[in-house]
Structure formats: C-alpha cells, structure tokens
Design a protein around this motif. Sequence first.
Motif, short mmCIF file in Angstrom:
data_model
loop_
_atom_site.label_atom_id
_atom_site.label_comp_id
_atom_site.label_asym_id
_atom_site.label_seq_id
_atom_site.Cartn_x
_atom_site.Cartn_y
_atom_site.Cartn_z
N ASP A 63 0.56 -1.19 -0.11
CA ASP A 63 -0.17 0.07 0.01
C ASP A 63 0.69 1.24 -0.07
OD1 ASP A 63 -2.60 0.92 -0.08
OD2 ASP A 63 -2.74 1.45 2.09
N GLY A 64 2.24 1.24 -0.60
CA GLY A 64 2.85 2.12 -0.81
C GLY A 64 3.72 2.75 0.40
N HIS A 65 3.61 1.90 1.53
CA HIS A 65 4.69 2.25 2.50
C HIS A 65 5.24 0.96 3.20
CE1 HIS A 65 0.74 1.10 4.31
NE2 HIS A 65 1.48 0.78 5.52
N ARG A 66 6.08 1.29 4.15
CA ARG A 66 6.59 0.12 4.93
C ARG A 66 6.92 0.43 6.29
NH1 ARG A 66 12.75 -0.49 2.14
NH2 ARG A 66 13.38 1.61 2.39
N HIS A 67 7.29 -0.49 7.15
CA HIS A 67 7.30 -0.16 8.55
C HIS A 67 8.68 -0.77 9.23
CE1 HIS A 67 2.94 0.81 9.11
NE2 HIS A 67 2.84 -0.05 8.15
N SER A 68 9.25 -0.10 9.99
CA SER A 68 10.46 -0.75 10.81
C SER A 68 9.87 -1.13 12.10
CB SER A 68 11.30 0.51 11.20
OG SER A 68 10.90 1.53 11.75
N TYR A 69 10.67 -2.06 12.57
CA TYR A 69 10.32 -2.50 14.00
C TYR A 69 11.50 -3.02 14.71
CZ TYR A 69 10.87 -6.69 11.39
OH TYR A 69 11.42 -7.97 10.71
N SER A 70 11.24 -3.31 16.28
CA SER A 70 12.35 -3.68 16.87
C SER A 70 11.86 -3.96 18.31
CB SER A 70 13.51 -2.55 17.23
OG SER A 70 12.91 -1.42 17.78
N GLY A 71 12.27 -5.02 18.86
CA GLY A 71 11.80 -5.37 20.28
C GLY A 71 12.73 -6.52 20.75
#
Length: 126
Positions: free
Chosen positions: A58-66
């Motif tokens: 959908d035209g975007h991405r997400h970063s994540y950490s944990g």
Amino acid sequence: MARARQGNGRSVQFRHRMEGLTSRVEGHRHAFGNLTDLFIPEDGRHRHTFQGITTTADGHRHSYSGQTGLNIGFGPNHFHRFRIQTNIADGHRHIICGRTTGLIRLRGQVGHRLIIESIVRESVKK
C-alpha cells in the motif's frame, strides 16, 4: 547473538530466524523477516533483541524492533515467541507475532542489510 570460535579461528554465530506476515490493518499486511541480534541472559534463561523493516505494501513499509520472550526449551531446538507493534507509517501500525526457528548457525559477519534488501522488493496484499 551467541558466538563461538571454530578450530580455524573463524567466528560462528548462533541466531534465530523470524519471519511471517503482519496483522491486517486498513486492508493490507506486510511480510517481515530478520535474524535475532543480542543474547540477553535472564535467570538461567535468555531472550534476544531483534529489528527489521517490513516489505512495502500500500505504498509504505514499517520498521520494528523489540525483544523475544524467554527461551522455550533448551539446547539447539529451543525457540522464542514474540509479539510487538511496528512503528507508525502512513498513520497506522501493525502487529508482528509468532515464534522463532530453532538455532541457526552462521559463519562470519551477517547483517540485517542482506535480509532487508531481499524482502523489501516484494509487495504483499492479502
């Protein structure tokens, strides 16, 4: 990440692979894939840190950490559960959850760049 030295002096790393699909939000989901990072001992057990970037959808991405949960089982076949939210992108976030693989053995230095570059080019809409 756990490290050991082989007889030839090369560094060997033991990590877990994490991969799957995010929760569905606003009609789309993202794929994620990474290896665990640091090994954190805790009361005779341990957990790992992790970080990554999802695929574009959908035209975007997400970063994540944990951090993973504590190990379930012991020895080479142990695994960890994880559940976190991604960072906000395009006004929303997703949940990533699941379980790691058992230990995988890597030789030499391995960075997230290799994994991220291989998955960011994909697009997931399910």
